[in-house]
Design an enzyme around this catalytic site. Structure first.
Site, mmCIF file in Angstrom:
data_model
loop_
_atom_site.group_PDB
_atom_site.id
_atom_site.type_symbol
_atom_site.label_atom_id
_atom_site.label_comp_id
_atom_site.label_asym_id
_atom_site.label_seq_id
_atom_site.Cartn_x
_atom_site.Cartn_y
_atom_site.Cartn_z
ATOM 1 N N HIS A 156 0.532 -1.303 -0.456
ATOM 2 C CA HIS A 156 -0.101 -0.528 0.078
ATOM 3 C C HIS A 156 0.772 1.426 -0.309
ATOM 4 C CE1 HIS A 156 -4.222 -1.986 0.695
ATOM 5 N NE2 HIS A 156 -3.768 -2.923 0.891
ATOM 6 N N ASP A 357 3.961 9.333 -1.285
ATOM 7 C CA ASP A 357 3.313 8.624 -0.135
ATOM 8 C C ASP A 357 2.342 7.337 -1.281
ATOM 9 O OD1 ASP A 357 0.532 7.557 1.613
ATOM 10 O OD2 ASP A 357 -0.013 9.639 1.225
#
Length: 455
Positions: A156, A357
């Site tokens: 993720h 991110d």
């Protein structure tokens, strides 16, 4: 139909299903949880000795199985290698990487314990889906124990290029662990390509070929329509009315991030300060609310970050505040996803400016929360995975505080027609790359793979 076995570091407590923070794993996996599911992982509890026997709970057709960690496991596996070595490395923060061989061995030992606790719970036709950087070696240990079921892994967070990843002493072993999986999923094509580059250099022969062919880029998403409805409803809550009343007609700028050095919060605060310095017309006309729940407080870098943000908040408010106006509202406790949805809906600017991110679902949630007739503007870091699809946002380099300040100014001045056009484009992409689509695409790819022989 085969049962889905989800494995993650933490398992959500069933009673708190509707109190997730924005962007949680439970949110994006909701589509996958509709069938027969076993969700296995750490309970979040620590004890003198790790628990060997799982504790079970159920909600609907989902069974949750959790084990406790010992204090030593927590220290080495979680606070140690996972969050002092892997987390900064995978976010390109090489100067923050701290590697201790004992912590790495503890990380592997805990993954071995997870595998040993999970194996007796498996059925022959299960499909296993393992999540995130805490559990990279888990598939390897399941195979060692004779697991023949299909196993997928999804990362993720970002995956860096070889020049960064190879800094880690066990880089080759970890890439080999990832090559154990039938499918390895990444958020972006860049992350997948970086992994393939590492596999191409660090592995050989059949293992290398499999790692390259098994890797896919499938972006995580949200249920945009459901979040939009949540935001519309939440706008009417007492808390939303309190926030609106406190603004006294000022425009709201909002950020919502876990307190983490990857989120670019010091740079964001500096950009806001520069906005007030260079565009004095916004003084007493805007209010910036930054929500930053504390996390990993036993890691020194996180404590240092909080102190830095505390100082910056005092500096900005001390410089610009008036007796009836506090420019920066900074809070370090979390809010429920529902409450955040209502706050997002009334914000003229959403600031999502991480230094790096994996995806950043808060960016999508901010867009989904907007009033279609009068939407706000998303200022988005080019280094968030979401920027690959949300290119109708105001995309910025978060290291350039002047550019971020100007993007906020541009967003505050943007005509409604342009704001609506950008919002329509962004919402279309969010609905295309939804959480349901992500689940279906990954599980379809995993289901279609051929069973591999266990050596």
């Amino acid at each position: 139909m085969a049962r889905l076995v989800i494995v993650s570091n933490r398992v959500p407590v069933p009673a708190k299903k509707r109190e997730q923070q924005a962007g949680g794993l439970a949110v994006v996996l909701e589509e996958a949880l509709k069938g027969d599911v076993l969700w296995f992982g750490w309970s979040g509890r620590r004890s003198a000795e790790a628990s060997a026997e799982p504790v079970f709970a159920t909600r609907g057709s989902t069974t949750f199985a959790t084990i406790d960690l010992s204090e030593a496991d927590y220290r080495d596996y979680y606070a140690g290698f996972a969050n002092r070595s892997l987390w900064p490395l995978l976010h390109y923060r090489t100067g923050l990487v701290a590697f201790l061989r004992d912590e790495y061995q503890g990380y592997r030992a805990t993954n071995r314990k997870f595998a040993a606790a999970l194996m007796p719970l498996l059925r022959p036709d299960d499909i296993i889906w393992i999540h995130d950087y805490h559990l990279i070696p888990l598939g390897h240990y399941l195979r060692e124990l004779g697991c023949r079921q299909k196993i997928g892994f999804f990362l993720h967070i970002p995956f860096p290029p070889l020049s960064v990843f190879d800094i880690l002493p066990p880089a080759r072993e970890l890439i080999g662990d990832l090559a154990t999986y039938d499918v390895v999923g990444f958020q972006t094509h860049e992350d997948r390509d970086n992994f393939q580059g590492c596999a191409g250099r660090l592995l050989a022969g059949e293992q290398r070929a499999h790692a390259v062919s098994a890797s896919v880029a499938i972006p995580v998403g949200i249920d945009g329509k459901a979040f939009a409805q949540m935001a519309k409803t939440s706008r009417m809550t007492a808390e939303s009315h309190r926030l609106k009343h406190s603004l006294v007609g000022r425009k709201l700028i909002i950020g919502a991030d876990r307190l983490d050095y990857s989120k670019g919060l010091p740079q964001r605060f500096e950009a806001y300060s520069e906005l007030l310095e260079t565009h004095a017309q916004y003084r007493e006309k805007v209010s910036f609310l930054q929500i930053a729940p504390r996390s990993r407080e036993d890691v020194s870098e996180y404590r240092d970050l909080k102190r830095s943000l505390d100082r910056l908040t005092g500096k900005i408010n001390g410089k610009f505040a008036e007796f009836d106006w506090v420019p920066l509202r900074y809070m370090t406790h979390g809010l429920s996803r529902k409450l955040l949805a209502g706050f997002f809906r009334m914000a003229a600017i959403g600031l999502v400016t991480p230094l790096r991110d994996g995806m950043n679902l808060v960016a999508m949630e901010y867009i989904a929360a907007q009033d279609p007739e009068d939407p706000g503007v998303l200022v988005l870091s080019r280094f968030a995975g979401a920027a690959a699809s949300l290119d109708a946002a105001l995309v910025v380099n978060p290291f350039d505080t002047s550019a971020v300040a100007e993007a906020i100014h541009q967003g505050l001045m943007m005509p409604k027609e342009e704001r609506r056009a950008r919002w329509l484009s962004l919402m279309d992409r969010i609905e295309q790359d939804s959480a349901a689509s992500w689940c279906r695409r990954f599980l379809a790819r995993l289901s279609d793979t051929k069973l591999r022989a266990v050596s």
